[in-house]
Design a protein around this motif. Structure first.
Motif, PDB file in Angstrom:
ATOM      1  N   UNK A  66     -67.533 -12.944  39.622  1.00  0.00           N
ATOM      2  CA  UNK A  66     -66.726 -11.723  39.665  1.00  0.00           C
ATOM      3  C   UNK A  66     -66.922 -10.904  40.920  1.00  0.00           C
ATOM      4  N   UNK A  68     -67.839 -11.834  43.854  1.00  0.00           N
ATOM      5  CA  UNK A  68     -67.992 -12.699  45.037  1.00  0.00           C
ATOM      6  C   UNK A  68     -67.601 -12.006  46.333  1.00  0.00           C
ATOM      7  N   UNK A  79     -64.079 -19.497  43.985  1.00  0.00           N
ATOM      8  CA  UNK A  79     -64.098 -19.059  42.586  1.00  0.00           C
ATOM      9  C   UNK A  79     -65.163 -19.807  41.782  1.00  0.00           C
ATOM     10  N   UNK A 117     -61.884 -30.270  40.471  1.00  0.00           N
ATOM     11  CA  UNK A 117     -61.238 -29.614  39.333  1.00  0.00           C
ATOM     12  C   UNK A 117     -59.768 -30.039  39.263  1.00  0.00           C
ATOM     13  N   UNK A 120     -57.938 -26.053  34.359  1.00  0.00           N
ATOM     14  CA  UNK A 120     -58.887 -25.134  33.733  1.00  0.00           C
ATOM     15  C   UNK A 120     -58.150 -24.149  32.841  1.00  0.00           C
TER      16      UNK A 120
ATOM     17  N   UNK B 348     -50.247 -23.730  36.839  1.00  0.00           N
ATOM     18  CA  UNK B 348     -51.172 -22.734  36.293  1.00  0.00           C
ATOM     19  C   UNK B 348     -50.410 -21.914  35.262  1.00  0.00           C
ATOM     20  N   UNK B 349     -50.992 -21.781  34.101  1.00  0.00           N
ATOM     21  CA  UNK B 349     -50.391 -20.947  33.064  1.00  0.00           C
ATOM     22  C   UNK B 349     -51.059 -19.581  33.134  1.00  0.00           C
ATOM     23  N   UNK B 357     -54.584  -6.691  34.539  1.00  0.00           N
ATOM     24  CA  UNK B 357     -55.930  -6.646  35.104  1.00  0.00           C
ATOM     25  C   UNK B 357     -55.925  -7.645  36.254  1.00  0.00           C
ATOM     26  N   UNK B 359     -57.790  -8.329  38.825  1.00  0.00           N
ATOM     27  CA  UNK B 359     -58.955  -9.100  39.243  1.00  0.00           C
ATOM     28  C   UNK B 359     -59.010 -10.436  38.487  1.00  0.00           C
ATOM     29  N   UNK B 360     -58.730 -10.368  37.200  1.00  0.00           N
ATOM     30  CA  UNK B 360     -58.760 -11.589  36.382  1.00  0.00           C
ATOM     31  C   UNK B 360     -57.667 -12.549  36.834  1.00  0.00           C
ATOM     32  N   UNK B 362     -56.367 -12.674  39.766  1.00  0.00           N
ATOM     33  CA  UNK B 362     -56.704 -13.172  41.100  1.00  0.00           C
ATOM     34  C   UNK B 362     -57.652 -14.378  41.018  1.00  0.00           C
ATOM     35  N   UNK B 363     -58.646 -14.295  40.138  1.00  0.00           N
ATOM     36  CA  UNK B 363     -59.588 -15.413  39.996  1.00  0.00           C
ATOM     37  C   UNK B 363     -58.848 -16.691  39.605  1.00  0.00           C
ATOM     38  N   UNK B 364     -57.928 -16.569  38.667  1.00  0.00           N
ATOM     39  CA  UNK B 364     -57.170 -17.751  38.225  1.00  0.00           C
ATOM     40  C   UNK B 364     -56.303 -18.301  39.363  1.00  0.00           C
ATOM     41  N   UNK B 366     -56.729 -17.875  42.577  1.00  0.00           N
ATOM     42  CA  UNK B 366     -57.573 -18.425  43.644  1.00  0.00           C
ATOM     43  C   UNK B 366     -58.093 -19.807  43.259  1.00  0.00           C
ATOM     44  N   UNK B 367     -58.504 -19.953  42.000  1.00  0.00           N
ATOM     45  CA  UNK B 367     -58.995 -21.262  41.538  1.00  0.00           C
ATOM     46  C   UNK B 367     -57.874 -22.295  41.612  1.00  0.00           C
ATOM     47  N   UNK B 368     -56.653 -21.888  41.273  1.00  0.00           N
ATOM     48  CA  UNK B 368     -55.511 -22.799  41.332  1.00  0.00           C
ATOM     49  C   UNK B 368     -55.262 -23.231  42.787  1.00  0.00           C
ATOM     50  N   UNK B 370     -57.490 -23.377  45.088  1.00  0.00           N
ATOM     51  CA  UNK B 370     -58.584 -24.282  45.477  1.00  0.00           C
ATOM     52  C   UNK B 370     -58.277 -25.710  45.018  1.00  0.00           C
ATOM     53  N   UNK B 371     -57.595 -25.825  43.885  1.00  0.00           N
ATOM     54  CA  UNK B 371     -57.196 -27.155  43.413  1.00  0.00           C
ATOM     55  C   UNK B 371     -56.101 -27.716  44.328  1.00  0.00           C
ATOM     56  N   UNK B 374     -56.979 -28.914  48.385  1.00  0.00           N
ATOM     57  CA  UNK B 374     -57.832 -29.979  48.886  1.00  0.00           C
ATOM     58  C   UNK B 374     -57.071 -31.260  49.147  1.00  0.00           C
TER      59      UNK B 374
END
Lengths: 272, 374
Positions: A66, A68, A79, A117, A120, B348-349, B357, B359-360, B362-364, B366-368, B370-371, B374
């Motif tokens: 959180x 980071x 992440x 990944x 998720x 991404x769903x 919210x 921030x939450x 954004x994390x999702x 950003x992770x998407x 990152x997938x 690559x």
């Protein structure tokens, strides 16, 4: 090459120092408090001390979790989803599904045979089914968080507690106490409530063996057993499941550091 | 181009202001719930149709009348009404798109009525001849009701003119999207959404003028390689996307190449056939419009449609933004998911529930990325 991963979670800060992607040299875990930047520095220093290293030994630092973006001395961020995937894969390359239950997040992560990944799913807005949920309940029951796992294993039956909202579940727990139910039975019910939420998340990404569990809640044997019985699998849990995210960040740090070194080496070759 | 986008932004930032000014000039304004209202008929009656898209203001008064598990759009629109902020409207049209919009109509009539109150019952099945006849009667009913209310006869000619104006705006929006597809970095996603949203909130003639200006000075597709990841956004079935979410997607390294949003291609991509009798043409348009999860029409498959958007925009991934408590697309999601997965398209769903919210989210996102990166 030593790299560091710093996982600033909602409830705790974890630091891992990694040598050449091969060996964990040291780590630290501190509870998160306001002033994350300084606290991260403190946790980093602690980890360095445990590994008998100094800051100058660390080639690259990646922060995750959180907070980071609140680590002023990290080189880059990534992440926690990617990190838990990397960390769990490093610990056991057979892992394909990772269940991570942290302070305020629970997630299910699917990785491929290369440890990347592919999918998720995360909990929605409510903290139900997370570490914070257990903390609130421990407080309501007057028990230590760390005792909950052991206590639940002594339960005679598993009570029914709803899993949709932390606040509602807390008032349910208070009613159950008032009705004279044992703490053990109530805790077993809470663990089952968390497990049911996690099973829903796992179903969304698709279960594939083997399954690892990471995050602080993996230290709670009651939750682990409840998830195992619902999923019908044995969960792989490392000695210190709380640092898997930080470990993953240290692995990302190694990747990024190498990527940085590569082009500069080419420049040197050309200048020769 | 910036100045013109600024004009659109002014309309969107204060979504009722332009309509209020129109009303102050002595002309009628009709609020429309999204999707199945043939705005052209309202336009032809001389009144201004605007789409009620809710606002980001917190909901409180509406909770007195509504359960909490009703979508944000319905709650927010009703909140605006109870707070008196829609009192300048002459009326509202409710199309039967889902249970919530269908049922809010009567609650509304009872607690905060406007002079003109109209329901359009939209057939559940869109694939039969009888559904066409039925919708024809419904659209005719709207026309008759508007004529009575405005004391203005809606002639075939005026309806044709209105359709031509609306089609003109649709064509310009399609052109804008074409430019974006060719080089998605030309426009910020929030600007594109703002332009489409403005079209629902201001007189079409003004929108056409502004959009024509913008397209005249729009930059041409650049040749340089773009490191951003091309994304298609889907979802937000009848509400406008939060611009902050679009910013976040760009902030984590994505670029929106195309969309399957209501405030997006769903609103403008099909034209009304100007060769047909006008009411019949409007019926045809809605029957044959983009696939809609609120209706049954095996001839219009949502997944096929979404996949075609992904193909034409060469996107690497899809972000499905689903409004919490919006049931119809939720039921279709497992099917979409299976079809996207079968084609190897990562998605991404993202569940959206205002207040956001970020921030939450954004994390999702950003992770998407990152997938995808690559």
């Amino acid at each position: 090459m030593v790299t560091a991963g710093i996982d600033v979670g909602a409830l705790s800060i974890k630091v891992v120092l990694l040598d050449n992607r091969e060996k964990i040299l040291g780590y630290s875990i501190l509870p998160t408090k306001p002033g994350v930047g300084e606290l991260a520095q403190f946790a980093f220093d602690q980890a360095l001390e445990s590994a008998h290293l100094s800051k100058s030994n660390v080639a690259y630092i990646v922060s995750t979790g959180y907070g980071r973006r609140l680590v002023p001395f990290s080189n880059s961020e990534v992440t926690e989803i990617t990190c838990h995937g990397k960390g769990a894969y490093w610990l056991c390359p057979e892992v394909r599904t990772i269940i991570d239950i942290g302070g305020q997040d629970s997630k299910a992560i699917r990785i491929n045979s290369k440890g990347l990944v592919v999918n998720f799913a995360m909990n929605d807005k409510c903290a139900a089914g997370t570490g914070r949920f257990l903390e609130v309940m421990a407080h309501a029951l007057g028990v230590e968080l760390e005792e909950m796992g052991k206590l639940s294993l002594q339960a005679k039956k598993t009570l029914d507690v709803s899993n949709t909202c932390t606040v509602f579940a807390e008032s349910e727990v208070i009613s159950l106490i008032a009705e004279g139910h044992s703490k053990e039975d109530i805790i077993a019910g809470l663990h089952l409530a968390i497990a049911k939420r996690i099973v829903g998340l796992v179903a969304r990404v698709g279960l594939a063996e083997r399954v690892a569990m990471t995050g602080g809640v993996a230290k709670n044997m009651g939750v682990v057993k409840a998830i195992e019985s619902l999923l019908g699998v044995t969960l792989l849990i490392s000695e210190e499941p709380q640092i898997v995210g930080a470990l993953g960040a240290a692995l990302v740090a190694a990747d990024r550091c190498e990527a940085l070194l590569r082009p500069s080496q080419q420049v040197e070759v050309r200048s020769l | 181009m910036k100045d013109v986008i600024g004009e659109f932004a002014i309309v969107v930032q204060n979504p009722l202001q332009r309509a209020r000014r129109w009303k102050e000039a002595g002309k009628g304004v009709i609020g429309c719930f999204p999707m199945y209202v043939p705005e052209e008929i309202i336009h032809a009656s001389g009144m201004l149709p605007i789409t009620l898209l809710g606002t980001e203001e917190p909901v409180s008064l509406a909770y007195k009348h509504l359960q909490t598990y009703i979508c944000h759009l319905v709650q927010s629109n009703f909140e605006l009404s109870l707070a008196g902020k829609l009192d300048f409207l002459d009326g509202i049209v409710f199309p039967g798109i889902c249970d919530s919009v269908t049922c809010i109509s009567d609650i509304w009539r009872r607690h905060h009525p406007y002079p003109f109150h109209h329901n359009i019952v939209v057939p559940e099945r869109m694939d039969s001849l009888s559904s066409k006849h039925y919708l024809m009667e419904e659209f005719t009913g709207l026309k008759t009701h508007l004529e009575e209310f405005s004391s203005n006869k809606i002639s075939v000619r005026s309806l044709r003119e209105s359709i031509a104006i609306y089609n003109g705006d649709r064509a310009l929006l399609s052109r804008l999207y074409q430019l974006r597809r060719a080089d998605p970095s030309l426009f910020r996603a929030r600007d594109v959404a703002t332009i489409v949203m403005a079209s629902m909130l201001m007189p079409k003639e003004e929108h056409i003028e502004l959009l024509s200006q913008l397209l005249k000075c729009a930059p041409q597709a650049g040749q340089q390689a773009n490191s951003k990841v091309k994304i298609v956004v889907s979802g937000y079935l009848c509400e406008g996307p939060e611009l902050e979410v679009l910013d976040l997607i760009e902030g984590v390294g994505g670029v929106i190449a195309d969309d399957d949003l209501y405030v997006g291609t769903r609103y403008f991509s099909t034209l009304v056939d100007e060769m047909l009798p006008p009411l019949e043409a409007l019926v045809e348009r809605y029957i044959k419009d983009v696939p809609c999860p609120t209706k049954y029409n095996p001839a219009r498959d949502w997944a096929d449609y979404l996949l075609s958007i992904v193909r034409r925009s060469e996107a690497k991934g899809v972000i499905i933004m689903m409004m919490k408590y919006c049931e119809p697309p939720g039921f279709d999601y497992p099917y979409l998911k299976a079809r996207l997965t079968a084609k190897g398209i990562p998605h991404l769903f993202l569940e959206i529930e205002p207040p956001l919210s970020l921030e939450r989210i954004k994390t999702r996102l950003q992770a998407f990325m990152e997938i995808l990166r690559r």
